[in-house]
Write a protein that holds these residues in place. Structure first.
Motif, PDB file in Angstrom:
ATOM      1  N   ARG A  34      71.461  36.969  20.737  1.00 37.69           N
ATOM      2  CA  ARG A  34      70.424  37.423  19.807  1.00 37.69           C
ATOM      3  C   ARG A  34      69.439  38.360  20.501  1.00 37.69           C
ATOM      4  NH1 ARG A  34      69.136  39.801  15.584  1.00 37.69           N
ATOM      5  NH2 ARG A  34      67.109  39.281  14.741  1.00 37.69           N
ATOM      6  N   VAL A  53      69.891  43.831  12.526  1.00 32.65           N
ATOM      7  CA  VAL A  53      68.945  42.921  11.884  1.00 32.65           C
ATOM      8  C   VAL A  53      67.662  42.866  12.711  1.00 32.65           C
ATOM      9  CG1 VAL A  53      68.565  40.544  11.149  1.00 32.65           C
ATOM     10  CG2 VAL A  53      70.832  41.561  10.937  1.00 32.65           C
ATOM     11  N   PRO A  55      63.897  41.419  14.043  1.00 33.50           N
ATOM     12  CA  PRO A  55      63.453  40.052  14.348  1.00 33.50           C
ATOM     13  C   PRO A  55      63.064  39.309  13.069  1.00 33.50           C
ATOM     14  CG  PRO A  55      62.484  41.600  15.883  1.00 33.50           C
ATOM     15  CD  PRO A  55      63.187  42.413  14.848  1.00 33.50           C
ATOM     16  N   GLN A  56      63.435  38.033  13.004  1.00 32.25           N
ATOM     17  CA  GLN A  56      63.239  37.234  11.806  1.00 32.25           C
ATOM     18  C   GLN A  56      61.941  36.436  11.813  1.00 32.25           C
ATOM     19  OE1 GLN A  56      65.661  37.354   9.180  1.00 32.25           O
ATOM     20  NE2 GLN A  56      66.037  39.136  10.459  1.00 32.25           N
ATOM     21  N   VAL A  57      61.155  36.544  12.879  1.00 33.36           N
ATOM     22  CA  VAL A  57      59.870  35.852  12.970  1.00 33.36           C
ATOM     23  C   VAL A  57      58.806  36.845  13.408  1.00 33.36           C
ATOM     24  CG1 VAL A  57      60.839  33.583  13.509  1.00 33.36           C
ATOM     25  CG2 VAL A  57      60.292  35.137  15.361  1.00 33.36           C
ATOM     26  N   GLU A  71      62.996  32.543  17.162  1.00 34.38           N
ATOM     27  CA  GLU A  71      63.849  32.523  15.978  1.00 34.38           C
ATOM     28  C   GLU A  71      64.688  31.250  15.923  1.00 34.38           C
ATOM     29  OE1 GLU A  71      64.647  37.254  15.147  1.00 34.38           O
ATOM     30  OE2 GLU A  71      66.157  36.113  16.215  1.00 34.38           O
ATOM     31  N   LYS A  76      65.880  30.153  12.145  1.00 37.14           N
ATOM     32  CA  LYS A  76      66.320  31.409  11.537  1.00 37.14           C
ATOM     33  C   LYS A  76      67.684  31.831  12.093  1.00 37.14           C
ATOM     34  CE  LYS A  76      62.533  32.190   9.219  1.00 37.14           C
ATOM     35  NZ  LYS A  76      62.474  32.348   7.790  1.00 37.14           N
ATOM     36  N   ILE A  77      67.994  31.367  13.294  1.00 34.71           N
ATOM     37  CA  ILE A  77      69.260  31.662  13.953  1.00 34.71           C
ATOM     38  C   ILE A  77      69.920  30.331  14.276  1.00 34.71           C
ATOM     39  CG2 ILE A  77      70.356  32.797  15.932  1.00 34.71           C
ATOM     40  CD1 ILE A  77      68.839  34.734  14.145  1.00 34.71           C
TER      41      ILE A  77
END
Length: 114
Positions: A34, A53, A55-57, A71, A76-77
């Motif tokens: 990641r 994609v 970063p999800q945070v 994450e 999220k991961i």
């Protein structure tokens, strides 16, 4: 009075290993993979490609590995096991059967058009 030393590792490694199915090896692999994706995302931002994609945070961390661990801590991961050899063989057989069916259908349509 309880005082806890604030460590450099935040989130705690214990919390992360529980999310990686109690395996430090899965955690390392997941985090490194990641982090590479996040690093590539930041590297291609100026190009406008947008294929990776983001970063999800929301994070104040600047390092991709720290963001990846955040994450994982936020769920999220999640780790996904690679397919087994049997699953790969079944998928290949199904794909071959579908290709054979498509070829047979095409041959039938070709004979009817003549």
């Amino acid at each position: 009075m309880s005082w806890q030393h604030d460590t450099m590792m935040n989130p705690a490694i214990e919390d992360l290993t529980t999310r990686a199915e109690e395996s430090k090896f899965k955690l390392v692999t997941l985090g490194a993979t990641r982090a590479r994706q996040i690093n590539s995302y930041f590297g291609q931002l100026g190009e406008g490609l947008g294929t990776l994609v983001p970063p999800q945070v929301t994070s104040v961390a600047r390092k991709p590995l720290s963001i990846a661990f955040e994450e994982i801590a936020a769920d999220k991961i999640v780790p996904v096991d690679p397919p087994t050899e049997e699953e790969l063989a079944e998928a290949a057989a199904a794909e071959a059967a579908a290709a054979a069916d498509a070829a047979a259908l095409e041959a039938e349509q070709g004979d009817g058009a003549s």
